[in-house]
Design an enzyme around this catalytic site. Structure first.
Site, short mmCIF file in Angstrom:
data_model
loop_
_atom_site.label_atom_id
_atom_site.label_comp_id
_atom_site.label_asym_id
_atom_site.label_seq_id
_atom_site.Cartn_x
_atom_site.Cartn_y
_atom_site.Cartn_z
CE LYS A 177 -2.82 3.08 2.67
NZ LYS A 177 -2.00 4.20 2.13
CB SER A 230 2.14 9.09 12.57
OG SER A 230 0.97 8.30 12.59
CB CYS A 285 11.94 9.00 10.78
SG CYS A 285 12.77 7.62 9.96
CD GLU A 386 8.56 12.90 12.96
OE1 GLU A 386 9.63 12.31 12.74
OE2 GLU A 386 7.45 12.37 12.79
#
Length: 503
Positions: A177, A230, A285, A386
């Site tokens: 996906k 996330s 990240c 973040e």
């Protein structure tokens, strides 16, 4: 339906016409213009992709690993052949500067090269005479269908680098996906997988919403999930899929910090920080969005950072002279701008403001310039959460111990960095930091693919990381075979001990 090109799901070795009535529009972040549309695949289409992967699994599992690795070598050569085209697609749909987009594709190439080492990486272990006359051999075997849920920020490196090639070379089949805003890169890779000789059904792509993606977490034919995104979603993916008996690796958010000691060379350190904080527009990240610096050199470091940032060119992704491209989407631009406003309200000192950057000829692009906050304290969320954009926070401390303690209080622990010329402090830092990937004078301490990408704390949920030996273990399971061959005396025995062969 508009006249824009339509991306199609890839199921069973074919691009198919989706029956979905819902489509997402893909935008070029550099211009803000729509460039394509992608369907939100239906429940039936997601299940069809799983069924195609399941049907392809038995033959692919029984394909010798040497042959599977050989196909990966062909794929590796095709990626290298089409490097410019793949780079252009990444730059166009994601907004990375050209060199950064090339690096995105380059990391997918690197992991495909790692997949080529499967005959070695999948070797088992054996021991003769584990008990007298008994031999034990450990084999590594694939599990079946794996699924990958990929983010938008690395359209090549993550879905067709970290995930698909390693899962597939281990003998599994795969359902991907991709992010709905950046699916074009994966679609191009599907063509390369087909050209390389990957059998139909081994690799499938289904763009879809969270509702349809939930099927991947619960479907009985899916054996494992690899997720990047996330922390809130990652925790849901981990808990849901694990509750349904699946293997899970969930790579999540971060707020990586660097500790700058007073002996660090200011110029070189500032250059490393700028690259790490603002590269890929801060949308990674392993970015370095928070700097913890000893007060004695803080003013000098901040001044040098501001000076270097002002020399950088903000521009469209496919202009090879651009140093900072746009952020990934209009909604994300607003998200980052809202964070900057929040930082101001929290009392952080805005020493470099990137909110009003305009790029001539690209006024509708999603641009945010280099932004630096100074005097950020622990009670400010701008320095803890973040932001995922070109925003750098400076935190001032008195010494090493105060800085390290501050860093370790952060709930995320993907990476951590120290800039120093002092070997004692460097060693202490490496030993005591919570970060899973540690840099000593290295701003982005992501190891090459033979080592694991090992985030800690709320940056990762699971047991086995992506990259390296961990990846090959994640995508396989162990099987131990213990063998006993009877000699003439053994054949005559009529009684067998309770602990036969295990003691």
């Amino acid at each position: 339906m508009s006249n824009l090109p339509i991306m199609k799901p890839y199921i069973g070795g074919q691009f198919i016409d989706s029956k979905s009535e819902k489509y997402n529009t893909i935008y070029d972040p550099s211009t803000g213009k729509a460039i394509a549309q992608v369907p939100c695949c239906t429940k039936d289409e997601v299940e069809a992709a799983i069924a195609a992967a399941k049907a392809a699994y038995p033959a692919w599992k029984n394909t010798p690993v040497r042959k599977r690795a050989g196909i990966m070598m062909k794929l590796r050569n095709l990626i290298e052949r089409d490097m410019d085209e793949l780079t252009r697609i990444v730059a166009t749909e994601n907004g990375k500067c050209w060199s950064e987009a090339a690096g995105d594709v380059g990391k997918a190439l690197e992991m495909t090269e790692l997949a080529c080492s499967a005959p070695t990486m999948l070797m088992g272990e054996s021991l003769m005479d584990t008990s007298s006359g008994y031999d034990t051999t450990l084999y590594r075997e694939p599990l079946g269908v794996f699924a990958g849920i990929a983010p938008w920020n690395f359209p090549a490196m993550i879905p067709v680098g970290w995930m698909a090639p390693l899962a597939i070379v281990c003998g599994n089949t795969f359902v991907l996906k991709p992010a709905s805003t950046t699916p074009m890169t994966s679609m191009k890779f599907a063509e390369l997988y087909k050209e390389a000789g990957i059998p139909d059904g081994v690799f499938n792509i289904v763009p879809c919403s969270r509702n349809e993606a939930e099927i991947l977490l619960t479907h009985p034919d899916v054996k494992g999930i690899s997720f990047v995104g996330s922390t809130s979603v990652g925790l849901h993916v981990y808990s849901t899929a694990a509750a349904h008996g699946k293997r899970v690796q969930a790579l999540c958010e971060a707020k990586n910090h660097a500790l700058v000691l007073k002996d660090a060379p200011i110029g070189r350190t500032a250059a490393g920080i700028m690259n790490s904080a603002f590269g890929c527009a801060g949308e990674r990240c392993m970015a370095l969005p928070a700097i913890v610096v000893e007060e004695e050199i803080a003013d000098e470091l901040v001044a040098e950072l501001v000076r270097l940032c002002k020399q950088q060119k903000v521009g469209p992704a496919y202009d090879k002279t651009s140093n900072l491209g746009p952020v990934g989407s209009k909604s994300h631009q607003k998200f980052v701008l809202d964070w900057i406003e929040k930082g101001i309200k929290e009392g952080a000192q805005l020493v470099l403001d990137g909110r009003n950057v305009k790029v001539e000829g690209y006024e509708d692009g999603y641009y945010i310039g280099h932004t630096i906050f100074d005097h950020v304290t622990e009670d400010m969320t701008i320095g803890t959460r973040e932001v995922f954009g070109p925003v750098l926070c400076i935190k001032r401390v008195k010494n090493f111990e105060e800085g390290l303690a501050l860093m370790n209080r952060n709930p995320f622990a993907n990476g951590s960095v120290i800039f120093t010329q002092n070997g004692h402090y460097a060693r202490e830092f490496a030993k005591r930091t919570d970060g899973g990937m540690v840099g000593v004078n290295v701003g982005i301490p992501v190891p090459i693919g033979v080592f694991p990408f090992c985030g800690h704390k709320q940056s990762f949920f699971g047991d086995l990381h992506c990259h390296g030996k961990d990846a090959f273990r994640f995508y396989t399971e162990s099987k131990c075979v213990t063998t006993r061959w009877f000699d003439e005396e053994e054949k005559k025995k009529t009684a067998v001990d309770t602990w036969d062969g295990s003691l």
